[in-house]
Design an enzyme around this catalytic site. Structure first.
Site, short mmCIF file in Angstrom:
data_model
loop_
_atom_site.label_atom_id
_atom_site.label_comp_id
_atom_site.label_asym_id
_atom_site.label_seq_id
_atom_site.Cartn_x
_atom_site.Cartn_y
_atom_site.Cartn_z
N ALA A 247 13.65 -13.88 1.39
CA ALA A 247 13.64 -12.14 1.80
C ALA A 247 15.01 -11.97 1.63
CB ALA A 247 13.00 -12.04 3.01
N LYS A 248 15.25 -10.43 1.54
CA LYS A 248 16.66 -10.09 1.39
C LYS A 248 17.36 -10.39 2.51
CE LYS A 248 15.67 -6.38 -2.13
NZ LYS A 248 15.14 -5.38 -2.32
N ARG A 249 16.98 -10.73 3.71
CA ARG A 249 17.78 -11.24 4.87
C ARG A 249 18.34 -12.70 4.69
NH1 ARG A 249 12.52 -10.67 6.21
NH2 ARG A 249 11.61 -12.65 6.57
#
Ligand code: GLU
Length: 275
Positions: A247-249
């Site tokens: 995920a982008k995190r």
């Protein structure tokens, strides 16, 4: 002519999963001697940032990709989406939804025939709607599955081709009465994507399997708007060392940080199986 696209949202830095998706589409376009389109899906003004937009172009160029110009940014084409919405509205296929998120959740939980998994509603009685409009209450536009089914005589004839599954019967009810225009920006994901794929002449949509349900909804919108249906391929998602999808995190896996740690585009291509 074969045409495919990579359509990221500039809400963070691209990670390996995006690189995999972009390379899959890019290589397919190369093999087919077709077009590769990059589209920036930036309608969500609250989450999109210009520095992420710039970084997307920069990271993809680093990876060795090139694409048609000018790049289409959805935020610059709101008129196209409003025109499509107006067509649906003229046919009574959408309705205004004044509910807050909380009210939608409550309506779903307390539905008469048991909790709804996806929202199904319908327009308010005319007088109630007029009062809310007069009071300046904000509203979203939702697709009416009931009205869509009535127009098309049900969804049995709706199908799309998926590279691995073959001919798939579309089940737009998976999405419920999806929001086609958000209260704040006047458009939402499914409508913008469907309009753009058609406008940009996309013949092959190649994207992650997380968007498989979205394809069912978009197939219905194509039918309602009289747009062509591309072929679809839904690729598996990359997972991190913890087995969870990237995920982008996951900052460590961004293309930026891989690059800073000295990884070459060739190394990354190899690691992702593109030789
Ligand atoms: N913009 C979407 C995303 O970042 C992808 C849309 C699509 O491929 O249809 O997940």
């Amino acid at each position: 002519m074969f045409a495919t696209r990579f359509a990221p949202s500039p809400t963070g830095y691209l990670h390996k999963g995006h690189a995999f998706s972009a390379l899959t589409a890019f290589d397919a376009a190369r093999r087919a001697k077709g077009r590769f389109v990059l589209r920036i899906e930036d309608i969500d003004a609250t989450r999109c940032r210009p520095e992420f937009d710039t970084a997307i172009l920069d990271d993809l160029a680093w990876l060795g990709l090139d694409w048609e110009t000018p790049v289409r940014r959805q935020s610059e084409h709101l008129d196209d989406y409003h025109a499509a919405l107006a067509r649906l509205d003229a046919e009574g296929l959408v309705y205004r939804c004044f509910r807050t998120r909380k009210e939608v959740a409550e309506a779903m939980a307390s539905a008469p025939h048991g909790p709804m998994e996806v929202f199904r509603g319908g327009p308010l009685p005319a007088a109630e709607e007029a009062a809310k409009l007069a009071a300046g209450k904000p509203f979203a536009w939702r697709l009416s599955l009931d009205a869509a089914a009535a127009k098309l005589g049900g969804f049995a004839d709706l199908a799309f081709t998926d590279e691995t599954e073959g001919l798939v019967s579309a089940r737009p009810e998976l999405g419920g009465d999806v929001v086609l225009a958000r209260k704040d920006v006047g458009v939402a994901y499914h409508l913008a994507v469907t309009v753009d794929d058609a406008l940009q002449g996309i013949t092959h949509v190649i994207r992650g399997v997380d968007l498989f349900d979205a394809t069912h909804v978009q197939r219905l919108l194509q039918a309602l708007l009289g747009l062509p249906t591309p072929s679809y391929a839904h690729h598996p998602l990359l997972v991190g060392p913890d087995g969870k999808r990237l995920a982008k995190r996951d900052k460590a896996e961004t293309l930026r940080s891989l690059r800073e740690r000295g990884m070459s585009p060739g190394d990354l291509r190899k690691e992702l199986g593109f030789g």
